[in-house]
Design a protein around this motif. Structure first.
Motif, PDB file in Angstrom:
ATOM      1  N   LEU A   1       0.806  -1.231   0.000  1.00 17.65           N
ATOM      2  CA  LEU A   1       0.000   0.000   0.000  1.00 17.65           C
ATOM      3  C   LEU A   1       0.833   1.272   0.000  1.00 17.65           C
ATOM      4  N   LEU A   2       2.111   1.155  -0.262  1.00 14.44           N
ATOM      5  CA  LEU A   2       3.007   2.304  -0.162  1.00 14.44           C
ATOM      6  C   LEU A   2       2.576   3.456  -1.072  1.00 14.44           C
ATOM      7  N   GLU A   3       2.038   3.116  -2.246  1.00 18.00           N
ATOM      8  CA  GLU A   3       1.668   4.152  -3.206  1.00 18.00           C
ATOM      9  C   GLU A   3       0.450   4.964  -2.768  1.00 18.00           C
ATOM     10  N   LEU A   4      -0.228   4.528  -1.719  1.00 23.55           N
ATOM     11  CA  LEU A   4      -1.411   5.259  -1.257  1.00 23.55           C
ATOM     12  C   LEU A   4      -1.060   6.465  -0.389  1.00 23.55           C
ATOM     13  N   PHE A   5       0.206   6.576   0.014  1.00 21.72           N
ATOM     14  CA  PHE A   5       0.586   7.620   0.967  1.00 21.72           C
ATOM     15  C   PHE A   5       1.600   8.583   0.367  1.00 21.72           C
ATOM     16  N   ASP A   6       1.371   9.878   0.608  1.00 19.83           N
ATOM     17  CA  ASP A   6       2.307  10.902   0.169  1.00 19.83           C
ATOM     18  C   ASP A   6       3.502  10.988   1.113  1.00 19.83           C
ATOM     19  N   PHE A   7       3.275  10.633   2.372  1.00 24.08           N
ATOM     20  CA  PHE A   7       4.359  10.644   3.352  1.00 24.08           C
ATOM     21  C   PHE A   7       3.969   9.765   4.532  1.00 24.08           C
ATOM     22  N   ILE A   8       4.930   9.011   5.044  1.00 22.14           N
ATOM     23  CA  ILE A   8       4.693   8.165   6.206  1.00 22.14           C
ATOM     24  C   ILE A   8       5.440   8.769   7.386  1.00 22.14           C
ATOM     25  N   GLY A   9       4.692   9.295   8.323  1.00 19.37           N
ATOM     26  CA  GLY A   9       5.288   9.928   9.495  1.00 19.37           C
ATOM     27  C   GLY A   9       5.018   9.118  10.750  1.00 19.37           C
ATOM     28  N   GLY A  10       6.054   8.946  11.568  1.00 23.28           N
ATOM     29  CA  GLY A  10       5.903   8.216  12.816  1.00 23.28           C
ATOM     30  C   GLY A  10       6.949   8.651  13.813  1.00 23.28           C
ATOM     31  N   SER A  11       7.035   7.945  14.917  1.00 25.92           N
ATOM     32  CA  SER A  11       8.020   8.296  15.932  1.00 25.92           C
ATOM     33  C   SER A  11       9.416   7.881  15.479  1.00 25.92           C
ATOM     34  N   ASP A  12      10.426   8.435  16.150  1.00 25.43           N
ATOM     35  CA  ASP A  12      11.781   8.002  15.849  1.00 25.43           C
ATOM     36  C   ASP A  12      12.004   6.626  16.475  1.00 25.43           C
ATOM     37  N   ILE A  13      12.912   5.868  15.929  1.00 26.55           N
ATOM     38  CA  ILE A  13      13.088   4.474  16.318  1.00 26.55           C
ATOM     39  C   ILE A  13      13.514   4.335  17.779  1.00 26.55           C
ATOM     40  N   SER A  14      14.182   5.343  18.334  1.00 23.61           N
ATOM     41  CA  SER A  14      14.594   5.268  19.732  1.00 23.61           C
ATOM     42  C   SER A  14      13.445   5.557  20.684  1.00 23.61           C
ATOM     43  N   GLU A  15      12.387   6.187  20.146  1.00 21.96           N
ATOM     44  CA  GLU A  15      11.218   6.587  20.938  1.00 21.96           C
ATOM     45  C   GLU A  15      11.615   7.418  22.156  1.00 21.96           C
ATOM     46  N   LYS A  16      12.586   8.296  21.944  1.00 27.14           N
ATOM     47  CA  LYS A  16      13.019   9.186  23.017  1.00 27.14           C
ATOM     48  C   LYS A  16      12.771  10.654  22.656  1.00 27.14           C
ATOM     49  N   GLY A  17      12.834  10.965  21.365  1.00 29.59           N
ATOM     50  CA  GLY A  17      12.663  12.352  20.954  1.00 29.59           C
ATOM     51  C   GLY A  17      11.278  12.626  20.416  1.00 29.59           C
TER      52      GLY A  17
END
Length: 216
Positions: free
Chosen positions: A122-138
């Motif tokens: 489903l990657l083509e359905l999104f203009d941008f994928i935003g989430g937390s940083d991998i460390s989940e600290k910032g």
């Protein structure tokens, strides 16, 4: 009305509970905790660091290791165990056809979110994928993530054109803190009572209801 649609992921786009619950099982078993599986749903929505501290009672010094135990299973197998909710693909497809931009804004690490969406084709359905940083600290809270999406997509001065769609009170709180509207949906892990208390701008029962509203 809204040109830029931000979607939460867990409980909004995808029922990720099977893989998340199995991963929580690993933590509960590892630490020999007396925490019922029936209560796991409370830990979906907040950053995992907060859930482990607030619901499982971990001290800050032990949170890092607990996250490692969780991710040792989740990153290999758990994160792919779940299904896209019925009606979500048609919803996003029709929104895109109407000219709207589609983004994710999730407290799940961006790396995992992208991998799951890619695996589901489903990657083509999104203009941008935003989430937390991998460390989940910032970048961890929903406010942090929404601000990040708006800034990276040059939408910080166009907040009136943006809306967040999510299934928990954390989505409402985060969206309002940034200054955008939020619609709560009832096919995920939240409830109407939760959204009413959080003062969601709208509450919808189905993806079809969301589509009718956004395309009206």
């Amino acid at each position: 009305m809204f040109k830029n649609i931000l979607f939460d992921f867990d409980g909004t786009i995808m029922d990720t509970s099977p893989g998340i619950y199995d991963s929580f099982d690993r933590v509960v078993e590892h630490y020999k905790l007396d925490y019922p599986r029936s209560e796991y749903h409370r830990m979906i929505g907040p950053p995992i660091r907060d859930s482990f501290r607030d619901f499982l009672g971990f001290q800050e010094a032990e949170v890092e290791n607990a996250i490692k135990v969780y991710r040792d299973y989740y990153a290999v197998e758990g994160m792919y165990n779940g299904d896209i909710y019925t009606g979500i693909v048609p919803l996003i497809t029709n929104l895109r056809k109407s000219g709207k931009k589609i983004f994710t804004a999730t407290s799940k690490p961006e790396y995992y979110t992208r991998k799951i969406i890619e695996r589901k084709g489903l990657l083509e359905l999104f203009d941008f994928i935003g989430g937390s940083d991998i460390s989940e600290k910032g970048r961890t809270s929903k406010q942090d993530v929404v601000e990040y999406v708006l800034e990276t997509q040059n939408l910080s001065e166009k907040k009136e054109d943006c809306i967040l769609i999510g299934d928990r009170k954390f989505d409402v709180i985060g969206a309002h803190a940034v200054g955008i509207k939020c619609a709560g949906i009832l096919w995920g892990f939240g409830s109407r009572e939760e959204f009413e208390k959080a003062e969601a701008d709208w509450i919808f029962e189905t993806p079809e209801d969301v589509e009718k509203f956004l395309l009206s």
